[in-house]
Design an enzyme around this catalytic site. Structure first.
Site, short mmCIF file in Angstrom:
data_model
loop_
_atom_site.label_atom_id
_atom_site.label_comp_id
_atom_site.label_asym_id
_atom_site.label_seq_id
_atom_site.Cartn_x
_atom_site.Cartn_y
_atom_site.Cartn_z
N GLN A 150 -2.37 -8.30 0.27
CA GLN A 150 -0.99 -7.88 0.44
C GLN A 150 -0.03 -9.06 0.41
O GLN A 150 0.64 -9.31 -0.59
CB GLN A 150 -0.79 -7.09 1.73
N VAL B 179 0.54 -2.22 -0.19
CA VAL B 179 1.99 -2.36 -0.16
C VAL B 179 2.56 -1.52 0.98
O VAL B 179 2.24 -0.34 1.10
CB VAL B 179 2.63 -1.91 -1.50
N ASP B 180 3.37 -2.16 1.80
CA ASP B 180 4.08 -1.45 2.86
C ASP B 180 5.47 -1.10 2.36
O ASP B 180 6.15 -1.95 1.76
CB ASP B 180 4.20 -2.33 4.12
N ILE B 181 5.89 0.12 2.62
CA ILE B 181 7.20 0.59 2.17
C ILE B 181 8.04 1.02 3.37
O ILE B 181 7.57 1.76 4.24
CB ILE B 181 7.07 1.78 1.20
N TRP C 179 8.26 -3.78 2.11
CA TRP C 179 8.41 -4.44 3.42
C TRP C 179 7.35 -5.52 3.55
O TRP C 179 6.16 -5.25 3.36
CB TRP C 179 8.27 -3.42 4.54
#
Length: 253
Positions: free
Chosen positions: A103, A129-131, A142
Site C-alpha cells: 500500500q 487502497v484506502d478510500i 487516503w
C-alpha cells in the site's frame, strides 16, 4: 469451494490485535496466534494480517512474528505493513506467506508491484487502497501513513496498479471501517466494473447480508474485521466465522 472468498482481516499493532473505527480508536481484541488457531478450526478460506503501524513508523515487517503466524496458519496467509523492497517480499515468501499486501510504498513507487510480480507472480501481489470520501461525497485515496487525502484520481491509480502487475485489489472504505453499517457498495461496483482483476471489498461488514450485497455489487471476495471479532450490540470480543453451509447458501440466494 465457495463462489466468493470470505477473508478475515486482522489488524496488528504493537504485537497485539486491534480493531479500529474509521481508522481511529484502536481497541485491543486479542493475541494474533490465538486468533489464527481459532480461524484454523473454523476452516477459513484465507487470512489477511495487516500491521497498521509499520509504514507510519518507517520500519520493516516483524519477521519473527510473521514466521510464527505462518507456522500456525493452515490457510493461505497474506501480510501487509512496512514492505518496501523485493528483498523484504522474498523474505516474507520464504517464511510461508502466499501473498504480500502493498500500500504505502506503491503510492510513490508502482515499480515495486512489477518487480515483485515478475519474480513471484501477479497472484502473489495484492495492491491495497484506502478510500475516504470528502465533504462532497467524492472518493479520494487516503494515505494512512501520512494521514491525509491524496490528489491522484483513485480509479486511475487502481488501474495503474493493475497495469503494473497486481493480481488483486483490496479496496477499503475508511468511512465504513468498524461501523458495521455495510460496505460502500457504490465504490466497489465502480472499481469492479472498471478493473480486470478481482476486487476484495473491505470496510463496514456488520452482518452476513452485507457480504451478499457487496458481492452483488461486483466484489470477487469479501474481507471483514469487526464481523468476525465482535458479537452483539456491545461489541463483546468473540472470534467467530460462519459455517461453510451458511456461506454457501448466502451466495446462492
Amino acid at each position: 469451494m465457495l463462489s466468493h472468498r470470505v477473508i478475515p482481516t486482522l489488524l496488528l499493532s504493537k504485537g497485539g490485535l486491534v480493531k479500529t473505527t474509521k481508522f481511529k480508536q484502536p481497541k485491543y481484541v486479542g493475541d494474533p496466534v490465538n486468533a489464527i488457531r481459532i480461524f484454523n478450526e473454523k476452516e477459513v478460506d484465507e487470512l489477511v494480517v495487516l500491521d497498521i503501524d509499520a509504514s507510519r513508523e518507517g520500519r520493516e515487517p516483524d519477521y519473527d512474528a510473521i514466521a510464527e503466524f505462518a507456522s500456525e496458519c493452515f490457510m493461505p496467509l497474506a501480510y501487509g505493513g512496512g514492505i518496501r523492497t523485493v528483498k523484504q517480499a522474498r523474505t516474507l515468501f520464504s517464511l510461508g506467506l502466499e501473498k504480500v499486501v502493498l500500500q504505502t510504498a506503491i503510492l510513490d513507487n508502482t515499480e515495486l508491484i512489477s518487480d515483485i510480480a515478475q519474480r513471484f507472480g501477479s497472484q502473489s501481489v495484492i495492491a491495497s487502497v484506502d478510500i475516504k470520501r470528502d465533504w462532497r461525497g467524492r472518493a479520494k485515496i487516503w494515505s494512512a501513513a501520512k494521514r491525509k487525502k491524496l490528489d491522484p484520481p483513485w480509479l486511475d491509480k487502481l488501474q495503474e496498479f493493475v497495469d503494473a502487475g497486481a493480481g488483486e485489489i483490496l479496496l477499503n472504505s475508511v468511512d465504513r471501517d468498524g461501523t458495521q453499517q455495510g460496505y460502500d457498495n457504490e465504490l466497489i461496483a465502480t472499481a469492479a466494473k472498471a478493473l480486470s482483476v478481482p476486487v476484495i471489498a473491505l470496510g463496514g461488514a456488520g452482518k452476513l447480508e452485507h457480504l451478499a450485497s457487496v458481492v452483488e455489487s461486483g466484489a470477487s471476495a469479501v474481507a471483514a474485521g469487526s464481523l468476525f471479532v465482535f458479537q452483539g450490540p456491545h461489541r463483546a470480543v468473540l472470534i467467530s466465522y460462519p459455517r461453510y453451509s451458511v456461506l454457501e447458501s448466502l451466495f446462492r440466494s
